[in-house]
Design an enzyme around this catalytic site. Structure first.
Site, short mmCIF file in Angstrom:
data_model
loop_
_atom_site.label_atom_id
_atom_site.label_comp_id
_atom_site.label_asym_id
_atom_site.label_seq_id
_atom_site.Cartn_x
_atom_site.Cartn_y
_atom_site.Cartn_z
N ASN A 207 0.84 -1.19 0.00
CA ASN A 207 0.00 0.00 0.00
C ASN A 207 0.87 1.24 0.00
O ASN A 207 2.02 1.20 0.46
CB ASN A 207 -0.96 0.01 1.20
CG ASN A 207 -0.29 -0.42 2.49
OD1 ASN A 207 0.43 0.34 3.12
ND2 ASN A 207 -0.51 -1.69 2.88
N THR B 288 -7.68 -1.37 -0.24
CA THR B 288 -7.41 -2.72 0.25
C THR B 288 -8.01 -3.75 -0.70
O THR B 288 -8.98 -3.48 -1.40
CB THR B 288 -7.99 -2.90 1.67
OG1 THR B 288 -7.53 -4.14 2.22
CG2 THR B 288 -9.51 -2.88 1.67
N GLU C 148 -3.88 -0.65 6.40
CA GLU C 148 -2.65 -0.18 7.03
C GLU C 148 -2.57 1.34 7.08
O GLU C 148 -1.51 1.91 7.35
CB GLU C 148 -1.43 -0.71 6.25
CG GLU C 148 -1.32 -2.22 6.20
CD GLU C 148 -0.88 -2.84 7.51
OE1 GLU C 148 -0.74 -2.10 8.50
OE2 GLU C 148 -0.68 -4.06 7.54
N HIS D 73 4.67 1.14 1.37
CA HIS D 73 4.86 -0.11 2.11
C HIS D 73 4.80 -1.27 1.12
O HIS D 73 3.87 -1.36 0.31
CB HIS D 73 3.78 -0.29 3.18
CG HIS D 73 3.72 -1.67 3.76
ND1 HIS D 73 4.85 -2.31 4.27
CD2 HIS D 73 2.69 -2.55 3.91
CE1 HIS D 73 4.50 -3.51 4.70
NE2 HIS D 73 3.21 -3.68 4.48
#
Length: 273
Positions: A30, A45, A78, A97
């Site tokens: 992400n 997501t 996240e 990430h």
């Protein structure tokens, strides 16, 4: 200056790069971009980052609440981790990430990337500590990451992956590439007897080059507690810069037996033994 749609297109392009380079699998990973103090774009997501189009991208506020999201899409679970980075680092405009294979291998093995083995890594990263394990989507990961945010621009997430952040999405992504390249070089050099490290004097000269360039971000060259006290900057700190942790995690002065045991540990984690 990019408008929102252009930023969304760039996020989709970075998603393709991350996916095509094998830094994520399936729907992993992400990233986000800061528009202003209360508006952030982020990846959704449950979708592959390699196949996104602009309408996939969500907009959230500083608390991670949805401002805008098309039907069927919701922000990454996240997002709490991203928001903590933005809160603690006002200079950061983007967070990435991912789960790059070699860097994540070191994160799984509990080995920080602290050895000064090539000039580019010393200048760009300094070293990459490990944030202790936290359950995804909870406050545990933001809390673990926070202790490193004022000292580094890249962090390994224990048994999880890697996190990089910078003043633009492209720069945050480039840091992720640098972390993975550094980890791969370190891994491969460990297979042939261990890396030949740069000396303290060579590292300090590289730090001085960084200071002269005026590069953005946080880095031991500028922010190490030793440097603040007028002492030589540290490099192989094992993630201990700015924390109460000891430097014992570093393998900078490891002998052949220790290198061999670390190599075996990594290979065990990979199922290669």
């Amino acid at each position: 200056m990019q408008n929102e749609y252009e930023i969304k297109k760039e996020m989709c392009e970075i998603g393709r790069r991350v996916y095509n380079r094998g830094m994520v699998a399936a729907n992993d990973g992400n990233f986000s971009v800061k528009l202003n103090d209360n508006e952030f774009l982020c990846t959704p997501t449950g979708v592959s980052k390699g196949f996104m189009t602009p309408e996939y991208i969500c907009k959230v506020d500083a608390n991670g609440n949805v401002i805008q999201a098309n039907k069927g899409f919701k922000p990454s679970s996240e997002i709490k981790m991203h928001m903590r980075v933005y809160k603690e680092r006002p200079d950061v405009k983007s967070v990435v990430h991912a789960h790059p294979l070699y860097a994540t291998t070191f994160a799984i093995a509990g080995i920080p990337l602290t050895q000064p083995i090539m000039p580019e890594a010393v200048i760009a990263l300094g070293c990459v500590p490990i944030a202790k394990y936290g359950t995804p989507s909870t406050e545990e990961i933001p809390d673990a990451v926070e202790e490193h945010l004022q000292y580094f621009d890249a962090v390994l997430l224990e048994n999880h992956g890697a996190l990089t952040y910078s003043d633009s999405l492209l720069n945050a992504y480039h840091k992720m590439e640098s972390v993975e390249f550094y980890a791969r070089l370190l891994w491969q050099s460990m297979q042939i007897g261990g890396p030949q490290e740069l000396s303290k004097e060579q590292v300090e000269r590289l730090y001085e080059i960084r200071r002269q360039f005026g590069l953005p971000g946080k880095h031991p060259a500028n922010l190490c507690p030793n440097a603040k006290a007028g002492k030589p900057s540290c490099h192989t700190c094992g993630g201990g810069c700015g924390t109460a942790k000891a430097a014992s995690a570093t393998i900078g002065n490891a002998d052949a037996d220790l290198v061999a045991s670390i190599t075996k540990k990594v290979m065990d984690q990979l199922g290669m033994n």
